[in-house]
Enzyme design. Structure first.
Site, PDB file in Angstrom:
ATOM      1  N   ARG A  64      -0.158 -14.652 -12.566  1.00  0.00           N
ATOM      2  CA  ARG A  64      -0.882 -15.197 -13.705  1.00  0.00           C
ATOM      3  C   ARG A  64      -0.010 -15.139 -14.958  1.00  0.00           C
ATOM      4  O   ARG A  64      -0.203 -15.890 -15.902  1.00  0.00           O
ATOM      5  CB  ARG A  64      -2.189 -14.428 -13.940  1.00  0.00           C
ATOM      6  N   GLU A  83      -3.825   1.780  -2.176  1.00  0.00           N
ATOM      7  CA  GLU A  83      -4.126   0.422  -1.702  1.00  0.00           C
ATOM      8  C   GLU A  83      -4.179   0.375  -0.179  1.00  0.00           C
ATOM      9  O   GLU A  83      -3.302   0.917   0.491  1.00  0.00           O
ATOM     10  CB  GLU A  83      -3.074  -0.567  -2.212  1.00  0.00           C
ATOM     11  N   HIS A 127      -2.198   2.335  -7.304  1.00  0.00           N
ATOM     12  CA  HIS A 127      -2.309   1.814  -8.666  1.00  0.00           C
ATOM     13  C   HIS A 127      -2.889   2.878  -9.606  1.00  0.00           C
ATOM     14  O   HIS A 127      -3.812   3.603  -9.229  1.00  0.00           O
ATOM     15  CB  HIS A 127      -3.221   0.581  -8.693  1.00  0.00           C
ATOM     16  N   CYS A 135       3.374  -5.825  -7.912  1.00  0.00           N
ATOM     17  CA  CYS A 135       2.900  -4.640  -7.181  1.00  0.00           C
ATOM     18  C   CYS A 135       2.663  -4.975  -5.710  1.00  0.00           C
ATOM     19  O   CYS A 135       3.098  -4.254  -4.810  1.00  0.00           O
ATOM     20  CB  CYS A 135       1.602  -4.106  -7.806  1.00  0.00           C
TER      21      CYS A 135
END
Lengths: 216, 216, 216, 216
Positions: free
Chosen positions: C90, C80, C167, C143
C-alpha cells in the site's frame, strides 16, 4: 451456453437469529449479466458446510462459485484472498464441535488463493458506492473451512471452475444490541455489492494489477 | 393547534462532497405523527451556523428543534446529552476559522443538557432496528457550537421550546474511500431513525428512566 | 552443543524515526535458557530483507529463527501463523518499490505455516503478563515477504531449522503523535515478551493444542 | 510556603483484581517540583468516592487536586475537560448501586470545566514521550461523579484550590485476558505521565491556547 453462478450463504450462528450472509444472497436476482444464479443456504458446521457446497456444485455444475459469510465487526464487504488448511474455533460450531488447530485436508497444501478476481471485485463494489476491500485472512472458523475446502475441491476435482469467499459485516438490525462502536451495513447494500462483485468476476478471467495490500 | 418540528442538517465539510446529515434530514416526511416538519440546511461555520438555526426558529416558531450533524467514525445514530461552552477546531470551519478553546457565550454556563428525551429517542430507534445510543460528547466543533447555542437560545429567549442535537455516521457511499475499519450507515436507515426519534420526542415530555450511561 | 537463536528486527520505515521491532530485539539478552542469541537489523526492502535474513542464517547456523516487525495499530505481540506468496505494497518500501500483487517465489506454494509453536509462544507471553495473541495474517508488505521467504528457504535449503515471524505494536513514544485511539506498548514490555516467547519456542518442538482461532 | 498536591486513585472494580489508576498514583514521588504529594485510594462507589476526596481535601489542604481513574479501552492518558451533573451506571458500583440518570447535585449547574490546564498537561506528557490527549467526556460513572462533585466542592467551598480528573488506559497486565484489539499502557509509563502532567499543572495557572478540540 449460458454461464451459471453458485452463491451460498450461511444459516445463523453465535446466538444470532438471522445471518446477513444468507439474507443478502437470497435477495440476489436470478440472473446476472446473462448468467444464471443458483442460491443455497448452508450450515455453520465444520465439514458439513463444505460438503453442502460440493453437493451443490455437483448438482448445479456452475462456472463460478462464491460462498458468503458474516464477519461481525468488519465495516466493509471483503472478498478473501486466501484460505488456510487450519480449523480452529474460538466458539463451537452449530453442532457443538470446536477444533483446536486441525488440518482440514490432512495431505492438502497449507493454503489456496482464491481463483476469483478479488481486486477487480473490490474495485467494482467501491465504484458502485458499496464499501469494499480485499481481506487477507478468512479466519479459522467455518468460513475458512468452506473457503479452503472449496478451493481444494475445485483444484482437485472440478477443473476450470473458479471460486472464492466473501465476508459481510453485521446487518444494520443486528447492531442495535451490540456495543456503540460496532460497524454494520444494510442488507440491500450487501446484495447490491454482491451483484456488482459477481458481475466483475464474470468480466475478469484475470485479476487487475492494482495494489490492495496491507502493511501488516 | 398542530405542533411543528424544526430539523436542521449541515452542508458538506472536511473535503467531502455530501453531508449525510442533510441528506437524511431532507428525505424526512413533511409531517410526523400530525406534527409539521420544517427542514433547513445550515453552514459548517462557527457562529453563522447557530445564527441560521435561530433565524429558522423565529421564522417557523417550532415546538421542538433537532439539529443533525455528521460524526464520521461513529457507528450509530447518537442523540447528544450535553453541549459545552467551548469552541475548539482541530480543522478550520468552512470559512477558514479555527478557534482554540473560546467560549461560545462569554457569560453562559459551562454546559446545557438537551431538553429532548434522548434515552427515549435512542430506545425507540433501537426497537425499530436502527442502531442508536446516547452520546455524552458532541465534540467542540461546529456541531457542539450549534447545540450549545441552540440550548442557550431556547433557555434565554424561547421558553417552552425543546431542543437537542443528533449525530449520524458516515453515509455508506462515503466509506468507499475511507480506511477498511470505518463504520457507515445507509442514508435511508438514518432517515428512518430520525423519523422514529422525532416521534419519540413528540410522545415523551419527560425522558425515560433507563440506564444509558458510559463507564468513562 | 549449545543451541543458537537468530532474531532479526527491521530498520525504521513509513516516515518513523525508530522501529520498535529492532529496539525490542537489540535489548534481548545474549543468551536465553542456555541458547546463544544473534541479533541482526534488516532493511525494509522487498527482496533485500529476506536476502539479509538468509545471509545471517548462513553465517550463524541457528537452530531457530524469529523475525520481528512492526504492525502499527495492533495492541498485542502477535506470532504469525502463516506467510503467503504475495508481495503487495500500500506504500513503497524504503527503496521506493511498490509491488501490486507479485509472487515472492514464482514456483513456490501459496503459503507456508510457521514452524515455531505460535500458540505456546502466545500463551507463555500472556502468562508472563505481556499481551499476546496468535495472528492469522502477516499482511502483504515486507514483513510477509520476509516470513514467506524465510519459511521457503528453511523448507528447501535449511532442513531442521525452525522459523517464524512476530509483529509488535507501535512503541509508546511513537503514539504521542498518532490519533487518540492508537494502541502502543513500551519497548521493555516487548523485549520481555520476546524473551518469554523464545524460551517457549525452545521448550516446545510441537505446538500446544489449544484453540486460538478467530471467527473471521 | 511549599505547595501541596492531592492525587487520588480508585480501588479495583468491574471484576478486575487491580486498578492501574491507583497503581500509577501510588508510585508517584513524594514531591514534584518542590510541591508535596499526598496520595489517597478511594472507593468505586457513587457518593462515597467524592466524600473520600473531600475528606482528604479537608485533611491535606492542597493547592491542587487531581483524581485519576481507569478508562478501559482508551489508548492514551486523558485529562478531562468537563464533568457533568449526571450519574448513570451501565454496571453497578462496588456497593451494588446503579443510578439511571440522576443529578449528582440537585441544584448544581449542568457541568463544570476542570480548573487545571488540561491542554498544557496533555502537551507536556506528549513531549515527554507519553501518549496523551484532552478528553471531552468523563462518562457518567463514578469517575464523572468524582470529577463533578470535586469541581462543585472547589467552586462552592474551597476557593482558590484548582482541580481536575485524568483517565488512564488498562495496564499492560490487564490486557492479556482482553480482546486482541484492546489498548493498554505500562504502569511506569502512566506514573511518568502523571508526574509530568502535575509539573505542568503547577507551572501553568492559565491553560495554553492551542487547539485540542475534537470534530465530534
Amino acid at each position: 451456453m449460458a454461464r451459471k453462478i453458485l452463491v451460498t450463504g450461511f444459516e445463523p450462528f453465535g446466538g444470532e437469529t438471522m445471518n446477513p450472509a444468507w439474507e443478502a444472497v437470497r435477495a440476489l436476482p436470478d440472473a446476472i449479466d446473462g448468467a444464471q444464479v443458483a442460491k443455497v443456504e448452508i450450515p455453520v458446521v465444520f465439514g458439513r458446510a463444505p460438503e453442502a457446497v460440493e453437493a451443490a456444485i455437483e448438482r448445479e455444475s456452475p462456472d463460478l462459485v462464491l460462498c458468503v459469510g458474516q464477519a461481525g465487526g468488519r465495516a466493509k464487504l471483503t472478498p478473501e484472498f486466501v484460505g488456510i488448511n487450519c480449523a480452529d474455533g474460538r466458539i463451537p460450531d452449530n453442532d457443538g464441535y470446536q477444533p483446536a488447530g486441525e488440518k482440514i485436508e490432512p495431505d492438502g497444501p497449507d493454503a489456496y488463493f482464491a481463483t476469483l478476481p478479488v481486486k477487480a471485485m473490490a474495485q467494482a463494489m467501491s465504484e458502485a458506492g458499496v464499501p469494499a476491500d480485499v481481506s487477507y485472512t478468512a479466519g479459522t472458523y467455518v468460513c475458512n473451512d468452506v473457503m479452503y475446502a472449496l478451493l481444494h475441491a475445485l483444484a482437485t476435482r472440478h477443473p476450470g471452475v473458479r471460486g472464492g469467499f466473501l465476508h459481510v459485516p453485521y446487518a444494520t438490525e443486528q447492531a442495535t444490541h451490540l456495543p456503540a462502536v460496532t460497524p454494520s451495513m444494510s442488507v440491500p447494500t450487501m446484495t447490491e455489492g454482491l451483484r456488482v462483485a459477481l458481475s466483475a468476476a464474470l468480466a475478469h478471467e484475470e485479476d487487475v494489477a492494482v495494489s490492495t495490500g496491507i502493511t501488516h
